[in-house]
Design a protein around this motif. Structure first.
Motif, short mmCIF file in Angstrom:
data_model
loop_
_atom_site.label_atom_id
_atom_site.label_comp_id
_atom_site.label_asym_id
_atom_site.label_seq_id
_atom_site.Cartn_x
_atom_site.Cartn_y
_atom_site.Cartn_z
N ASP A 21 0.80 -1.24 0.03
CA ASP A 21 0.03 0.20 -0.02
C ASP A 21 0.88 1.36 0.10
OD1 ASP A 21 -2.22 -1.24 -0.01
OD2 ASP A 21 -2.82 -1.41 2.08
N SER A 22 2.03 1.23 0.53
CA SER A 22 3.00 2.52 0.60
C SER A 22 4.12 2.29 -0.36
CB SER A 22 3.42 2.67 2.18
OG SER A 22 4.07 1.47 2.35
N ILE A 23 4.33 1.30 -1.13
CA ILE A 23 5.56 1.31 -1.91
C ILE A 23 5.12 0.90 -3.42
CG2 ILE A 23 7.49 -0.08 -2.44
CD1 ILE A 23 7.83 -0.71 0.46
N ASP A 52 19.61 3.75 6.88
CA ASP A 52 19.13 2.89 8.12
C ASP A 52 18.25 1.98 7.88
OD1 ASP A 52 17.39 4.79 8.15
OD2 ASP A 52 17.63 5.52 10.18
N TYR A 53 17.66 1.73 6.54
CA TYR A 53 16.64 0.94 6.28
C TYR A 53 16.82 0.53 4.78
CZ TYR A 53 13.97 4.73 3.97
OH TYR A 53 13.71 5.74 3.13
N VAL A 54 16.17 -0.59 4.22
CA VAL A 54 15.91 -0.79 3.00
C VAL A 54 14.33 -0.76 2.87
CG1 VAL A 54 17.96 -1.77 2.46
CG2 VAL A 54 16.25 -3.23 3.17
N ASP A 55 13.88 -0.48 1.51
CA ASP A 55 12.44 -0.40 1.23
C ASP A 55 12.04 -1.95 1.09
OD1 ASP A 55 11.86 2.46 1.10
OD2 ASP A 55 13.58 2.36 -0.01
N ILE A 56 12.50 -2.79 0.49
CA ILE A 56 12.18 -4.14 0.33
C ILE A 56 13.30 -5.00 0.69
CG2 ILE A 56 11.43 -5.93 -1.36
CD1 ILE A 56 10.38 -3.59 -3.16
N PHE A 57 13.27 -5.83 1.66
CA PHE A 57 14.28 -6.86 2.17
C PHE A 57 13.94 -8.38 1.60
CE2 PHE A 57 16.08 -10.18 5.05
CZ PHE A 57 17.26 -10.05 4.45
N MET A 58 14.99 -8.63 0.60
CA MET A 58 14.55 -10.05 0.15
C MET A 58 15.69 -10.94 0.75
SD MET A 58 13.92 -9.41 -4.04
CE MET A 58 12.66 -8.47 -4.56
N LEU A 59 15.37 -12.43 0.59
CA LEU A 59 16.23 -13.39 0.78
C LEU A 59 16.73 -13.73 -0.60
CD1 LEU A 59 14.24 -15.40 3.35
CD2 LEU A 59 16.29 -13.81 3.86
N HIS A 60 18.18 -13.72 -0.82
CA HIS A 60 18.71 -13.97 -2.11
C HIS A 60 18.88 -15.34 -2.52
CE1 HIS A 60 21.98 -11.60 -4.56
NE2 HIS A 60 21.05 -12.35 -5.27
N TYR A 105 14.50 -2.20 10.03
CA TYR A 105 15.55 -2.50 9.18
C TYR A 105 14.76 -2.49 7.54
CZ TYR A 105 18.29 -3.83 12.98
OH TYR A 105 18.97 -3.75 14.07
N CYS A 106 13.60 -2.59 7.42
CA CYS A 106 12.94 -2.68 5.98
C CYS A 106 11.45 -2.31 6.07
CB CYS A 106 13.04 -4.02 5.64
SG CYS A 106 12.43 -5.30 6.61
N ARG A 107 10.81 -2.14 4.97
CA ARG A 107 9.66 -1.86 4.94
C ARG A 107 8.46 -2.75 4.23
NH1 ARG A 107 9.04 3.24 1.35
NH2 ARG A 107 7.17 3.22 1.84
N SER A 108 9.14 -3.84 3.84
CA SER A 108 8.44 -5.04 3.09
C SER A 108 9.29 -5.94 2.96
CB SER A 108 7.85 -4.46 1.86
OG SER A 108 8.78 -4.13 0.81
N LEU A 109 8.76 -7.22 2.60
CA LEU A 109 9.49 -8.43 2.56
C LEU A 109 9.30 -9.29 1.19
CD1 LEU A 109 8.63 -9.77 6.04
CD2 LEU A 109 10.57 -8.39 5.51
N GLY A 110 10.66 -9.75 0.66
CA GLY A 110 10.26 -10.51 -0.47
C GLY A 110 11.64 -11.60 -0.61
N VAL A 111 11.19 -12.27 -1.86
CA VAL A 111 12.47 -13.36 -1.65
C VAL A 111 12.88 -13.56 -3.25
CG1 VAL A 111 11.61 -15.03 0.03
CG2 VAL A 111 10.62 -15.24 -2.21
N SER A 112 14.06 -13.86 -3.56
CA SER A 112 14.66 -14.14 -5.02
C SER A 112 15.08 -15.45 -4.97
CB SER A 112 15.84 -13.20 -4.81
OG SER A 112 16.44 -13.26 -6.38
N ASN A 113 14.61 -16.17 -5.98
CA ASN A 113 15.14 -17.56 -6.39
C ASN A 113 14.62 -18.40 -5.37
OD1 ASN A 113 17.27 -17.07 -8.53
ND2 ASN A 113 18.02 -15.91 -6.80
N TRP A 114 13.10 -18.16 -5.12
CA TRP A 114 12.43 -19.38 -4.37
C TRP A 114 11.39 -19.79 -5.43
CZ3 TRP A 114 10.42 -18.79 1.12
CH2 TRP A 114 11.50 -18.81 2.12
N THR A 115 10.87 -21.27 -5.09
CA THR A 115 9.82 -21.69 -6.10
C THR A 115 8.49 -21.04 -5.64
OG1 THR A 115 9.35 -23.46 -4.35
CG2 THR A 115 11.31 -23.74 -6.15
N VAL A 116 7.64 -20.97 -6.59
CA VAL A 116 6.05 -20.73 -5.98
C VAL A 116 5.62 -21.29 -5.01
CG1 VAL A 116 5.80 -19.28 -8.38
CG2 VAL A 116 5.14 -21.74 -7.88
N ALA A 117 5.88 -22.60 -4.84
CA ALA A 117 5.45 -23.56 -3.89
C ALA A 117 5.99 -23.18 -2.44
CB ALA A 117 5.67 -25.10 -4.07
#
Length: 307
Positions: A11-13, A109-117, A140-152
């Motif tokens: 909603d904010s990004i 002092d923050y990232v907007d989207i923190f992803m696991l690589h 530390y972050c405003r939202s969460l995501g992932v990189s190189n994960w399966t959709v399952a």
């Protein structure tokens, strides 16, 4: 083109449909780095992809540029962490340490989207989501995501988040390109295919594609008998050369380049999608931006993909 279109992550990004990669930006050559970031901002771009594994120099270049322009609040920073570096690092402690390193490098002092690589299937989605939510709660972050994960795994994680009152994953960053890889370009990488795209269409989870232009496969710099060894290993196949031929046909019809067509394919998906690009010059950046003016119908996109 003066303003890149946006997609909503939360909603904010909101982030621009073209995301600027940072691997080619170096603190040692700030004139070059600033030229690219200035050109990107002038197009209305607002999102820069960074990662702990990319190293100190590129993160410092981004930080120095934001400090000079005083525009940190206007830039959506993706920070990726917990890369295995050859051994598992999927712990709350490594996530936090990678973020703290990133903050120091980028003078923020923050990232907007923190992803696991990467993913670590040995770790439960419960542990991972609880660890990420702790970082969110600490600011530390405003939202969460992932990189190189399966959709399952993403679906499992978000179902856990929903049932346990946690903030779910807001985006997924796999490889999506018109050229389909023969094998992973780098160890542990995930590419998406037809069933994954149908899942994204159903869920409408934003997809941020890396290597969206298939390492330059559609630029015309390669042919069947020559090319960079890595690109040959990953992308050279009869099916991809047939996709290249079809891209040539549509490029002729639409007054575009084959590379424009390939990028337009990625951006024409029936769900929110962004493309990570890594231009080495302002000219390459503007070349990629031209693809946003190319419209592909669902039938054209499906025809391109068939091989």
């Amino acid at each position: 083109m003066t303003n890149l279109p946006m997609i909503r992550i939360t909603d904010s990004i909101e982030c621009s449909k073209l995301i600027l990669g940072s691997m080619m930006l170096k603190e040692e050559n700030m004139e070059h780095a600033s030229e690219i970031m200035d050109a990107y901002a002038a197009l209305g771009g607002n999102c820069i992809d960074t990662a702990h594994v990319y190293g100190v120099s590129c993160s410092r270049a981004v930080g120095l540029w934001m400090r000079e322009k005083n525009n940190r609040q206007d830039i959506v920073i993706i920070g990726k962490g917990a890369h295995p570096y050859g051994s598992p690092r999927m712990t709350r402690e490594f996530m936090e340490q990678d973020l703290l390193d990133t903050f120091e490098r980028m003078q923020t002092d923050y990232v907007d989207i923190f992803m696991l690589h990467r993913d670590d299937p040995e770790k439960s989605v419960g542990y991972i989501l609880e660890s990420m939510n702790a970082l969110l709660e600490n600011g530390y972050c405003r939202s969460l995501g992932v990189s190189n994960w399966t959709v399952a795994r993403i679906q499992e994680a978000n179902e856990y988040a929903t049932s346990h009152g946690l903030v779910p994953l807001s985006c997924n960053s796999p490889n999506l390109s018109l050229a389909k890889p023969n094998e992973a370009r780098w160890e542990g990488c995930v590419s998406v295919y037809a069933d994954d795209l149908k899942w994204h269409e159903r869920s409408q989870l934003p997809l941020l594609s890396w290597s969206s232009q298939a390492g330059g496969f559609f630029t015309g710099r390669y042919d069947r008998d020559n090319g960079d060894p890595e690109i040959r290993r990953v992308y050279y196949s009869e099916a991809n050369w047939e996709r290249y031929r079809k891209a040539e046909v549509l490029a002729e019809e639409k007054g575009a380049s084959t590379n424009d067509i390939a990028l337009a394919y990625v951006l024409s998906q029936p769900f929110p999608v962004c493309a990570l690009i890594g231009p080495n010059s302002a000219e390459e950046l503007h070349s990629s931006a031209r693809a946003l003016s190319v419209q592909l119908s669902p039938a054209e996109a499906a025809w391109l993909d068939q091989a």
